[in-house]
Scaffold this motif. Structure first.
Motif, PDB file in Angstrom:
ATOM      1  N   VAL A 164      78.362  29.140  64.731  1.00  0.00           N
ATOM      2  CA  VAL A 164      77.847  29.738  65.243  1.00  0.00           C
ATOM      3  C   VAL A 164      78.829  30.800  65.567  1.00  0.00           C
ATOM      4  O   VAL A 164      80.203  30.292  66.304  1.00  0.00           O
ATOM      5  CB  VAL A 164      77.629  29.089  66.538  1.00  0.00           C
ATOM      6  N   GLU A 165      78.715  32.034  65.268  1.00  0.00           N
ATOM      7  CA  GLU A 165      79.670  33.268  65.999  1.00  0.00           C
ATOM      8  C   GLU A 165      80.070  33.176  67.043  1.00  0.00           C
ATOM      9  O   GLU A 165      78.817  33.475  67.417  1.00  0.00           O
ATOM     10  CB  GLU A 165      79.717  34.720  65.098  1.00  0.00           C
ATOM     11  N   GLN A 390      82.173  32.057  75.789  1.00  0.00           N
ATOM     12  CA  GLN A 390      83.717  32.549  76.209  1.00  0.00           C
ATOM     13  C   GLN A 390      84.151  33.096  75.268  1.00  0.00           C
ATOM     14  O   GLN A 390      85.226  32.515  75.528  1.00  0.00           O
ATOM     15  CB  GLN A 390      83.721  31.486  77.918  1.00  0.00           C
ATOM     16  N   GLU A 391      84.430  34.222  74.598  1.00  0.00           N
ATOM     17  CA  GLU A 391      84.984  34.658  73.691  1.00  0.00           C
ATOM     18  C   GLU A 391      86.290  34.926  74.281  1.00  0.00           C
ATOM     19  O   GLU A 391      87.412  34.821  73.643  1.00  0.00           O
ATOM     20  CB  GLU A 391      84.414  35.504  73.027  1.00  0.00           C
ATOM     21  N   TYR A 392      86.656  35.863  75.202  1.00  0.00           N
ATOM     22  CA  TYR A 392      87.349  35.549  75.992  1.00  0.00           C
ATOM     23  C   TYR A 392      88.250  34.965  77.137  1.00  0.00           C
ATOM     24  O   TYR A 392      88.602  35.720  77.301  1.00  0.00           O
ATOM     25  CB  TYR A 392      87.694  38.006  75.828  1.00  0.00           C
ATOM     26  N   LEU A 393      87.327  34.330  76.998  1.00  0.00           N
ATOM     27  CA  LEU A 393      88.075  33.389  78.445  1.00  0.00           C
ATOM     28  C   LEU A 393      87.866  32.141  78.875  1.00  0.00           C
ATOM     29  O   LEU A 393      87.366  30.988  79.219  1.00  0.00           O
ATOM     30  CB  LEU A 393      86.404  34.013  79.730  1.00  0.00           C
ATOM     31  N   GLY A 524      91.496  37.512  65.603  1.00  0.00           N
ATOM     32  CA  GLY A 524      90.408  37.098  65.648  1.00  0.00           C
ATOM     33  C   GLY A 524      89.726  35.973  66.397  1.00  0.00           C
ATOM     34  O   GLY A 524      88.576  35.892  65.780  1.00  0.00           O
ATOM     35  N   HIS A 525      90.299  34.764  65.953  1.00  0.00           N
ATOM     36  CA  HIS A 525      89.725  33.752  67.277  1.00  0.00           C
ATOM     37  C   HIS A 525      90.071  34.326  68.865  1.00  0.00           C
ATOM     38  O   HIS A 525      89.134  33.574  69.387  1.00  0.00           O
ATOM     39  CB  HIS A 525      90.476  32.509  66.669  1.00  0.00           C
ATOM     40  N   GLY A 697      84.651  28.909  66.439  1.00  0.00           N
ATOM     41  CA  GLY A 697      83.917  29.794  66.819  1.00  0.00           C
ATOM     42  C   GLY A 697      84.119  31.193  65.882  1.00  0.00           C
ATOM     43  O   GLY A 697      83.466  32.550  66.061  1.00  0.00           O
ATOM     44  N   ASN A 698      85.029  31.150  64.860  1.00  0.00           N
ATOM     45  CA  ASN A 698      85.821  32.424  64.313  1.00  0.00           C
ATOM     46  C   ASN A 698      85.276  32.800  62.921  1.00  0.00           C
ATOM     47  O   ASN A 698      85.219  31.150  62.035  1.00  0.00           O
ATOM     48  CB  ASN A 698      87.299  31.814  64.139  1.00  0.00           C
TER      49      ASN A 698
END
Length: 698
Positions: A164-165, A390-393, A524-525, A697-698
């Motif tokens: 899962v991206e 929460q990609e950036y949190l 990236g991640h 997630g990356n």
């Protein structure tokens, strides 16, 4: 006990207050279900399960109403003329709305849960159960409710190999290998959870799409999922890879103006709808971050979207065309590009196209001003895209209550048609009068036992659903509901933990990106701080592009003296953002490059204020720990311990963010840390040396 986590907000814990239980039982003693559809059966079984678990005793489901103190659940068509007369007008309802009303008929007291369609009844049942879950009175009920948006949908960035991206809760739910014959109980529970909060659509596949999902081998599997979800009111959608006609269709081109290409998509749509008559349509990411699209053939977004729209139109299908585009060939300002590319096309898309726009102009940051497109395309249906994951949190290790972020965006005033033209009114069609309306959430759901990787991340799924149903809902109401349904109704628990939830998003902004800083996460991640990153092939992938720190100050000048991104907003909004003195301090460094010595409203210099904000964020997490530690008696041991450990990680990482960012920016400011800010114990070199090759997630 870990099963508690799996049940999400549908815990239906037994009420221990004897007086309260007898109050409920004085109003409800039986269930009458007049319907016979799959959806009706789900509704009556859910009501029975909820009431039995919460109130004890046995609740039989009968098929006719002849006794006192019953809850009658039925669509409008099956109600008796007497009951219809008591209920009154159904005119306020759309196809998914419901009415819950207490009536007295021939000396019998009854509660009616009804709607035009069975799905409305199911939503009504969940709403009624929520009243009991949260200890609300069920006397003299008169509730009329209906969703404000048509499409309320989760976007799963799930790949066919089950990765899962930007997923932080295990693997994808969809076990393609075992489908179509093996129907995991989780699929049913997923549908049930979504229906309970009014979500009516799911995009099964990643926007970075794989054409294989459109082959017969996979469509058979998609059909199996659609069959599970249908009785819960959930439509299935797929992502369409623009180059699919070449990759799986044997064509030489995917040019949307080519007759063979258009026919290929028409035939593909026919094939899908034959299997899945209520298939929702396609979500498309085109000409963005390397994805193929109409621009590969000298065409534009309108050409691509309308060609696909024609393919699904005969079946009532929808095309959700994403506006997340930015080009490495435009070094001006990434924040301006989606607006520049899409606004000229206002009014040119077909009626069954809705343009899906991220909440802010960059990319799901802890805080962004609302996307200027929401105030600039009055003739085009625009769909909100929020990120629940929460990609950036801080991923699923940080406790962040996102409904606060969602509400902040939805309440923002675009001034598209004067004061009061909020983003919420744009996306729910109040202003534009478009028939097609929608709100999407990029899902944080995986196969972890607790679905979301963090017990409190469940609140973001829940809150997204509630706000998609009603974009004007207050996040405090959502927090209160979720805590009561998930943990406890005890006020000694609710009051402090609700406050902790409501403060959590601001805490994250403070220890990551205060005063409008953005996109300074590592490469990236996007895990942890990386304000120093400057070596990536595209300028707008580098954090240095966004903070522009130098000896004179910090921040991205988007005012008239800079990239003039402020001009993309209505004049009233532009005026506020463009002026350093009137720009809200929370957005200061988003719109302005500001001197380190600039005086903030509290009298501090920008440098001192920045350092103190980072420190405040760390202290807020410490406070969250203290609040949680005092809640032990109200929560089962497993969930208490789990959240306690995760908050410890969050506290460590908040300090990491503070120390790394302040050491880095200090090189430019040349100033000492102010009193009250803890001194870093590691060097900048140490922080820059950290590597995370297997961040999730990356």
């Amino acid at each position: 006990m870990a099963q508690k986590d799996y049940k999400l907000w549908l815990q239906y814990n037994q009420k221990t207050d004897v007086e309260l239980v007898s109050k409920y039982l004085s109003d409800v003693q039986g269930i009458v279900s007049l319907g016979n559809s799959e959806t009706s059966k789900i509704a009556s079984n859910e009501l029975k399960l909820g009431l039995q678990n919460m109130l004890g005793g046995k609740f039989e489901i009968k098929s006719k109403s002849d006794s006192d103190k019953t809850v009658i659940i039925s669509s409008q068509a099956l109600l008796s003329p007497e009951i219809k007369k008591e209920i009154g007008s159904f005119d306020q309802l759309n196809e998914e709305g419901f009415i819950i009303k207490s009536i007295s008929l021939k000396g019998k007291n009854q509660i009616i849960i009804t709607g035009k369609k069975d799905i409305g009844v199911l939503y009504g049942v969940y709403s009624f159960l929520r009243l009991v879950q949260t200890n609300k009175s069920i006397k003299n009920l008169n509730i009329v409710d209906a969703p404000k948006t048509n499409i309320r949908i989760l976007n799963h960035w799930d790949n066919l190999d089950r990765t899962v991206e930007r997923g932080y809760a295990g693997f994808s739910l969809w076990n393609w290998q075992k489908l179509p014959d093996f129907i995991d109980q989780r699929y049913i529970d997923y549908a049930r959870a979504n229906a309970s909060i009014g979500i009516n659509g799911t995009v099964l596949t990643n926007v970075n799409a794989n054409a294989l999902i459109l082959t017969p081998q996979y469509l058979e599997k998609v059909e199996a999922l659609a069959n599970v979800f249908r009785p819960y009111g959930i439509k299935v959608y797929l992502t369409a890879r623009f180059s699919a006609p070449i990759e799986i269709g044997g064509l030489k081109t995917a040019d949307p103006k080519d007759a063979d290409v258009a026919n290929w998509w028409k035939n593909k749509a026919k094939e899908i709808y034959k299997r899945i008559p209520d298939f929702g349509g396609f979500l498309v990411k085109a000409n963005s971050e390397g994805q193929p699209g109409p621009q590969n053939y000298g065409r534009d977004h309108v050409d691509g979207a309308n060609m696909l729209a024609d393919a699904v139109a005969p079946f009532g299908g929808v095309i959700m065309w994403r506006a997340f585009v930015y080009s490495e060939h435009d070094a001006n300002d990434r924040a301006k590009q989606a607006y520049a590319e899409f606004v000229p096309y206002d009014g040119k898309f077909k009626d069954n196209v809705i343009v899906q726009v991220k909440n802010g102009a960059i990319d799901f940051q802890p805080r962004e001003p609302f996307h200027p497109m929401f105030g600039a395309m009055p003739k085009t249906p625009l769909m909100m895209e929020f990120q629940i994951t929460q990609e950036y949190l801080g991923f699923s290790t940080h406790l962040v209550f996102l409904p606060k972020l969602f509400q902040e965006v939805l309440e923002s005033d675009t001034y598209q048609k004067g004061k009061g033209t909020t983003v919420a009114k744009v996306i729910d069609g109040t202003i534009t009068k478009t028939k097609l309306t929608g709100i999407a959430g990029v899902s944080n759901i995986g196969n972890d036992l607790n679905w979301t990787g963090h017990p409190f991340a469940q609140a973001n799924w829940y809150g997204f659903g509630r706000l998609a149903w009603n974009p004007n809902l207050d996040s405090e109401v959502i927090a209160d509901e979720w805590l009561r349904c998930t943990f406890s109704n005890d006020e000694n628990f609710i009051k402090p933990v609700k406050e902790m939830l409501l403060d959590s998003r601001e805490a994250v902004v403070n220890y990551m990106t205060p005063f409008g800083l953005h996109h300074i996460m590592d490469t990236g991640h996007h895990y942890g701080p990386g304000p120093w990153v400057s070596n990536l092939s595209r300028p707008e992938w580098n954090p240095v592009y966004y903070h522009k720190a130098d000896k004179n100050g910090i921040g991205f000048d988007r005012s008239k003296t800079g990239t003039n991104a402020t001009a993309q907003y209505a004049p009233e909004v532009e005026k506020i953002f463009d002026n350093l003195e009137t720009c809200p301090e929370k957005d200061l460094l988003w719109f302005h490059h500001v001197s380190w010595d600039y005086k903030l409203k509290n009298g501090q210099t920008l440098w001192n204020g920045l350092a103190l904000k980072y420190e405040e964020g760390v202290n807020q997490v410490k406070n969250m720990q203290n609040v949680w530690n005092k809640s032990e008696q109200f929560v089962d041991a497993e969930r208490f311990k789990e959240v306690q450990m995760l908050l410890e990680i969050q506290y460590k990482e908040a300090k990491w963010w503070r120390d790394a960012c302040l050491l880095y920016f200090q090189q430019y400011s040349g100033k000492e840390l102010p009193a009250g800010v803890e001194k870093p114990t590691q060097s900048l070199d140490y922080f820059q040396s950290l590597k995370f090759p297997f961040a999730p997630g990356n």
